[in-house]
Design an enzyme around this catalytic site. Structure first.
Site, PDB file in Angstrom:
ATOM      1  N   LYS A  78      12.739  72.400   8.787  1.00  0.00           N
ATOM      2  CA  LYS A  78      11.514  72.711   9.541  1.00  0.00           C
ATOM      3  C   LYS A  78      11.821  73.127  10.978  1.00  0.00           C
ATOM      4  CE  LYS A  78       7.025  70.472  10.488  1.00  0.00           C
ATOM      5  NZ  LYS A  78       6.272  69.224  10.194  1.00  0.00           N
ATOM      6  N   GLU A 128       7.437  63.582  15.391  1.00  0.00           N
ATOM      7  CA  GLU A 128       8.447  64.444  14.751  1.00  0.00           C
ATOM      8  C   GLU A 128       9.517  64.889  15.742  1.00  0.00           C
ATOM      9  OE1 GLU A 128       7.732  67.147  11.570  1.00  0.00           O
ATOM     10  OE2 GLU A 128       5.598  66.662  11.616  1.00  0.00           O
ATOM     11  N   ASN A 153       1.685  67.181   5.647  1.00  0.00           N
ATOM     12  CA  ASN A 153       1.051  65.887   5.930  1.00  0.00           C
ATOM     13  C   ASN A 153       0.168  66.141   7.140  1.00  0.00           C
ATOM     14  OD1 ASN A 153       2.492  63.252   4.546  1.00  0.00           O
ATOM     15  ND2 ASN A 153       3.907  64.964   4.742  1.00  0.00           N
TER      16      ASN A 153
END
Ligand code: CDT
Length: 315
Positions: free
Chosen positions: A127, A146, A197
């Site tokens: 990602k 994150e 998510n």
């Protein structure tokens, strides 16, 4: 001509923080078998599909943090997925947290793989667009860490020839960035698979709470249409460790139309019959990049207005 790929989306309901890998893989296997029964060629699972979405809370203990990550793929817990896929001749896409020590230090990525019908890994993506922040915000109802737990992906946005089509991957927040689709669109992508998510309510921007489902569809439908590609977007949905996450996993055609969508917030499989040759109409006509796209002119507005290419502040 038609090139049919039956694409299953395997939405997941919440994963409990204490749920074992074996229990989660059993859920994934059950959905894979359902997809096989529905004659799917490929089953698409969500982002970080093996654990609860731990960036939603603070983890200070390194051993606990490590426990959310995979050090090998397949590993002992995930191998049954690869074996079952090969047995049935079905491909799959899986998101997971990856711990890579091959460069002599710990590197953590939010990763996804595409596995072919023979059970072998076709490609890996890490990602690139990591949302949120690195420093905990105790005042917020849940965290979005994150940037604390993952490095920015270092594999770019390649495409792969697989299952009779040209495939690409992205992960969750990537889907909000037109560049992600366009980089793959420029390589002729025909199916982009992705997991997400996505909280139904974001503490730092409550003014958009009622728009989360709309924005989810908006970005994926626009990305599909503007690049003449199918997009399969798959949620981890429902209330997970106190965080309410959107569902609405769907498959979108190159027309921008949603062709199939999940209706609940739990484990659910739906299948779309995707004719990859439909991409050609868009790639050869309205979005024929070679004939109509004019990137050499796009810089003019920057020169005229003096507005630089980077706006915003670092979190
Ligand atoms: N996992 C992930 O990337 N989630 C982000 C949340 C951003 S807050 C709207 C997403 O873009 O869905």
């Amino acid at each position: 001509m038609s090139r049919i790929l039956n694409v299953a989306i395997a939405q997941m309901g919440p994963i409990a923080r204490e749920e074992s890998r074996q229990a989660v893989v059993a859920r994934l296997l059950a959905m894979m078998r359902e997809a096989v029964a529905m004659r799917a060629d490929l089953v698409v699972y969500p982002e970080a599909a093996l654990t609860a979405f731990f960036p939603h809370w603070v983890v200070n203990d390194e051993a606990e943090l490590d426990s959310y990550f995979e050090t090998e793929m397949p590993g002992p817990a995930t191998r049954p997925l690869f074996e079952e896929a090969a047995r049935h001749g079905i491909g799959f896409h899986l998101g997971y947290a990856e711990l890579d020590t091959s460069h002599g230090r710990k590197q953590r990525f939010n990763t996804a793989i595409l596995v072919g019908k023979d059970g072998r890994i076709v490609g890996k993506y890490r990602k690139i667009h990591l949302p949120g922040y690195a420093t905990p915000r105790p005042e917020e109802k849940f965290q979005n860490l994150e940037k604390r737990y993952f490095e920015v992906g270092d594999l770019g946005f390649p495409v792969w020839e697989a299952m009779g089509g040209r495939m690409g991957m992205m992960i969750c927040n990537d889907r909000r960035w037109p560049e992600a689709y366009r980089v793959m669109g420029l390589q002729g992508v025909e199916l982009i698979v992705l997991g997400y998510n996505t909280p139904a309510a974001v503490p730092s921007m409550p003014e958009t709470d009622h728009l989360q489902n709309f924005h989810n569809r908006l970005v994926m439908q626009a990305g599909a249409y503007q690049n003449g590609t199918f997009v399969a977007g798959v949620a981890k949905a429902g209330i997970e460790e106190g965080v309410d996450q959107i569902g609405q996993s769907c498959v979108i055609a190159p027309s921008g139309e949603i062709v199939v969508q999940c209706s609940g917030l739990g484990d659910e499989v739906q299948v779309a019959r995707c004719d990859l040759d439909l991409c050609g109409s868009y790639k050869q006509h309205i979005f024929n990049f070679a004939a109509h796209r004019r990137p050499e002119h796009y810089g003019l507005i920057v020169e005229r207005t003096g507005v630089g290419p980077v706006l915003g502040t670092k979190p």
